[in-house]
Design an enzyme around this catalytic site. Structure first.
Site, PDB file in Angstrom:
ATOM      1  N   CYS A  46      -0.340  51.903 -43.738  1.00  0.00           N
ATOM      2  CA  CYS A  46       0.349  51.501 -44.943  1.00  0.00           C
ATOM      3  C   CYS A  46       0.480  52.447 -46.204  1.00  0.00           C
ATOM      4  CB  CYS A  46      -0.366  50.204 -45.194  1.00  0.00           C
ATOM      5  SG  CYS A  46      -0.325  49.407 -44.461  1.00  0.00           S
ATOM      6  N   THR A  47      -0.373  53.684 -45.808  1.00  0.00           N
ATOM      7  CA  THR A  47      -0.414  54.747 -47.289  1.00  0.00           C
ATOM      8  C   THR A  47       0.341  55.443 -46.914  1.00  0.00           C
ATOM      9  OG1 THR A  47      -2.723  54.561 -47.341  1.00  0.00           O
ATOM     10  CG2 THR A  47      -1.601  56.341 -47.672  1.00  0.00           C
TER      11      THR A  47
END
Length: 233
Positions: A46-47
């Site tokens: 996600c990052t």
């Protein structure tokens, strides 16, 4: 599980976000929108995704597209996570994150919109949100939906490409072929008769010869440049 179909009006939900209280239709206004969900904050895939979306945010803005992320954690976590994402992008610590992240720690929105991945669960056994992408037109209708499992990161360059196609085909009676990029030739749909096609596309129509003898692969130069004032007519 309820879900969204192409052409559906995306619900005008209201939620807390890192930009404050957000009502979807008001936030979008006359713009296009890309709403994309995440399984959790402080997770590696996600990052990288949010980092890439932040890098591309000027390109989306140039196309009159507003980005909105959604994750099933709290606002406090979102604000803290945003700093990690900025550091991942090697951006100044004081820089503002360019688009809102919606807090959905009770999972109301991901359930309502059909964004859950039943195969992937968190430590408590709850299903994670899938990596869902909704492209929303200025008429607030769902124009495109892509659903990735929680384990597979998205390609935001591809999302930008499909936005270009959606905006072009919203205003022109054409289709875009495989791997199309802005500036490439586009396809003339079979539903347009040959004589009408010659009038519609003064730059010319050419046909690929095929063993079947059928004249269905018809191409024409891209009718007009994609501009930042694209709206869905």
């Amino acid at each position: 599980m309820p879900g969204m179909l192409l052409g559906d009006i995306v619900p005008n939900f209201e939620a807390d976000s890192t930009f404050g209280r957000l009502k979807l239709h008001d936030f979008l206004g006359d713009s296009w929108g890309v709403l994309f969900s995440h399984p959790r904050d402080f997770t590696p895939v996600c990052t990288t995704e949010l980092g890439r979306a932040a890098q591309l945010s000027p390109e989306f803005s140039r196309r009159n597209v507003k980005l909105i992320a959604l994750s099933v954690d709290s606002l406090e976590d979102h604000h803290s996570w945003s700093k990690d994402i900025m550091a991942y992008n090697n951006m100044d610590a004081g820089s503002e994150f360019p688009f809102p992240i919606i807090a959905d720690d009770r999972r109301h929105l991901v359930e309502m919109l059909g964004m859950l991945d039943p195969e992937e669960k968190d430590q408590t056994g709850m299903p994670l949100s899938a990596r869902c992408v909704f492209v929303i037109g200025p008429d607030k209708k769902l124009k495109l939906s892509i659903l990735y499992p929680a384990t597979t990161g998205r390609n935001f360059d591809e999302i930008l490409r499909v936005v270009d196609s959606l905006q072009l085909t919203a205003h022109n009676r054409v289709a875009t072929p495989v791997d199309w990029r802005p500036g490439d030739s586009v396809m003339v749909p079979p539903s347009i008769p040959e004589q009408e096609a010659m009038t519609l596309f003064p730059a010319g129509v050419y046909t690929k010869d095929l063993p079947s003898g059928k004249k269905y692969l018809r191409y024409t130069p891209q009718p007009n440049p994609i501009s930042s004032d694209c709206t869905d007519g």
